[in-house]
Design a protein around this motif. Sequence first.
Motif, short mmCIF file in Angstrom:
data_model
loop_
_atom_site.label_atom_id
_atom_site.label_comp_id
_atom_site.label_asym_id
_atom_site.label_seq_id
_atom_site.Cartn_x
_atom_site.Cartn_y
_atom_site.Cartn_z
N ILE A 1 3.26 -8.17 -8.23
CA ILE A 1 1.84 -8.08 -8.58
C ILE A 1 1.09 -9.25 -7.97
N ALA A 2 -0.10 -8.97 -7.45
CA ALA A 2 -0.99 -9.95 -6.82
C ALA A 2 -0.50 -10.40 -5.44
N THR A 3 0.55 -9.73 -4.94
CA THR A 3 1.09 -10.03 -3.62
C THR A 3 1.14 -8.76 -2.79
N LEU A 4 0.84 -8.89 -1.52
CA LEU A 4 0.93 -7.77 -0.58
C LEU A 4 1.81 -8.21 0.58
N PHE A 5 2.91 -7.51 0.79
CA PHE A 5 3.78 -7.82 1.92
C PHE A 5 3.19 -7.23 3.20
N TYR A 6 3.55 -7.85 4.34
CA TYR A 6 3.15 -7.28 5.62
C TYR A 6 4.26 -7.49 6.63
N GLU A 7 4.24 -6.64 7.65
CA GLU A 7 5.21 -6.72 8.72
C GLU A 7 4.49 -6.35 10.01
N THR A 8 4.83 -7.03 11.09
CA THR A 8 4.14 -6.76 12.36
C THR A 8 4.96 -5.79 13.22
N TYR A 9 4.25 -5.12 14.11
CA TYR A 9 4.90 -4.20 15.03
C TYR A 9 4.27 -4.33 16.42
N GLU A 10 5.01 -3.83 17.41
CA GLU A 10 4.52 -3.90 18.79
C GLU A 10 4.19 -2.53 19.37
N ASP A 11 4.80 -1.49 18.84
CA ASP A 11 4.44 -0.15 19.31
C ASP A 11 4.59 0.84 18.16
N MET A 12 3.82 1.94 18.24
CA MET A 12 3.77 2.91 17.16
C MET A 12 5.07 3.68 17.01
N GLU A 13 5.80 3.82 18.09
CA GLU A 13 7.08 4.53 18.02
C GLU A 13 8.05 3.80 17.09
N ALA A 14 8.03 2.47 17.16
CA ALA A 14 8.89 1.68 16.27
C ALA A 14 8.49 1.87 14.82
N ILE A 15 7.20 1.95 14.56
CA ILE A 15 6.71 2.17 13.19
C ILE A 15 7.17 3.53 12.69
N GLN A 16 7.06 4.55 13.53
CA GLN A 16 7.48 5.89 13.13
C GLN A 16 8.95 5.92 12.75
N ILE B 1 -2.24 -12.59 -2.43
CA ILE B 1 -1.34 -13.32 -1.54
C ILE B 1 -0.78 -12.36 -0.50
N LEU B 2 -0.81 -12.74 0.75
CA LEU B 2 -0.18 -11.98 1.81
C LEU B 2 1.06 -12.73 2.29
N LYS B 3 2.19 -12.06 2.29
CA LYS B 3 3.46 -12.68 2.68
C LYS B 3 4.19 -11.75 3.64
N GLU B 4 4.66 -12.31 4.74
CA GLU B 4 5.43 -11.50 5.69
C GLU B 4 6.82 -11.25 5.11
N ASP B 5 7.20 -9.97 5.00
CA ASP B 5 8.44 -9.63 4.32
C ASP B 5 8.84 -8.21 4.71
N VAL B 6 10.14 -7.97 4.88
CA VAL B 6 10.60 -6.63 5.26
C VAL B 6 10.66 -5.68 4.07
N SER B 7 10.61 -6.21 2.85
CA SER B 7 10.69 -5.37 1.66
C SER B 7 9.41 -4.54 1.50
N LEU B 8 9.52 -3.43 0.78
CA LEU B 8 8.35 -2.60 0.49
C LEU B 8 7.74 -2.93 -0.87
N ASN B 9 8.55 -3.41 -1.78
CA ASN B 9 8.13 -3.59 -3.17
C ASN B 9 7.64 -5.02 -3.41
N SER B 10 6.36 -5.23 -3.27
CA SER B 10 5.81 -6.57 -3.45
C SER B 10 5.45 -6.82 -4.91
#
Length: 359
Positions: A294-309, A283-292
């Motif tokens: 079992i059987a779930t993978l969280f994701y978060e979108t970004y617009e530039d690499m500086e924000a990710i850093q 399961i893929l779920k959009e979520d700000v948490s890091l700790n997903s």
Amino acid sequence: MTIEQRREKLESLGRFLNQFKRQGIEKDESLPHNDPYFELLKEKIERAVHYNGWFTLENVLFSIEQWSRALTSDNLQKWLSGYDFSEVEPKTVGIIMAGNIPLVGFHDFISVLVSGHKVLVKQSSNDKLLLPVIADYLKTIAPEWQEKIELLPDSADGASKMTNFDAIIATGSNNTARYFEYYFSGKPSIIRKNRNSVAVLTGNETSEELSALAEDIFRYYGLGCRNVSKLYVPKNYDFNAFFEAVYSWNPIINQAKYANNYDYNKAVYLMSQFKLLENGFLILKEDVSLNSPIATLFYETYEDMEAIQKELDSRKEEIQCVVGREIIENEVSFGNTQYPQLWDYADNVDTLHFLTKQV
């Protein structure tokens, strides 16, 4: 024992463990002191698989394989060469081990021994069958370690059973870490909390890299701190290539405990009307948490690499590994989170420095 002698004994242990591989368990008749420990470890591996539903034969042997590969002459020499062991005054170092994956506390165990200290171990009840055999093997090939290794009997409360020690290394959840910090205050300590690993994707990854990422996600069913539990992806990222690349892991859904978690989390998310992506085993779920879960993978979108850093820097105390390709400093390449070297310390805390300079 000199540091050279201790290193040689760990190298011998590596050769012993090399008999236990995923492609087959095969006895090496040339190894000294192999009896009765070969048959005993083989039996304990089988028992561990039945005792703990998460410890499949594949994953137990994978763990042992990685340790056999780590404990080579070259690796041990590289690991130990940067430390001065001449001033170490032997003390008793307690270790409270986690039990989320097989032999998860083994690095702490050998670190204490190779430093010249006595190791006092409280194992997790979830992972208590393998280490005693390895410890007895080490006592046989190095009689000097007879009095240097003590494994405490199984009990629910590891901390309260720890007595007569000079320093402590304890691993647990964020909640238990607070208890450890209180209980062991006044002693030199390394207290480890929850950590998770993340991957940063750009959308330009090859199918081979995404397939390798699946190993980082699914190995040990995602239970380890080095397992990727969250993806950072560019805005409007197309997950089709990702799902196609990880599909070879679809048999994981045949594991009952994993399947139960998949079904439960999917039902909860759907009832809560969360937007999901799923492929029948992940399961893929959009979520700000890091700790997903079992059987779930969280994701978060970004617009530039500086924000990710900035995001990664702000959460570095929560992150064990960052997987990517030429994105940030000290990143781990795809497919390699479960292959740490001896010098890749948990939580980036140098255990040997602690044992040689602070204990």
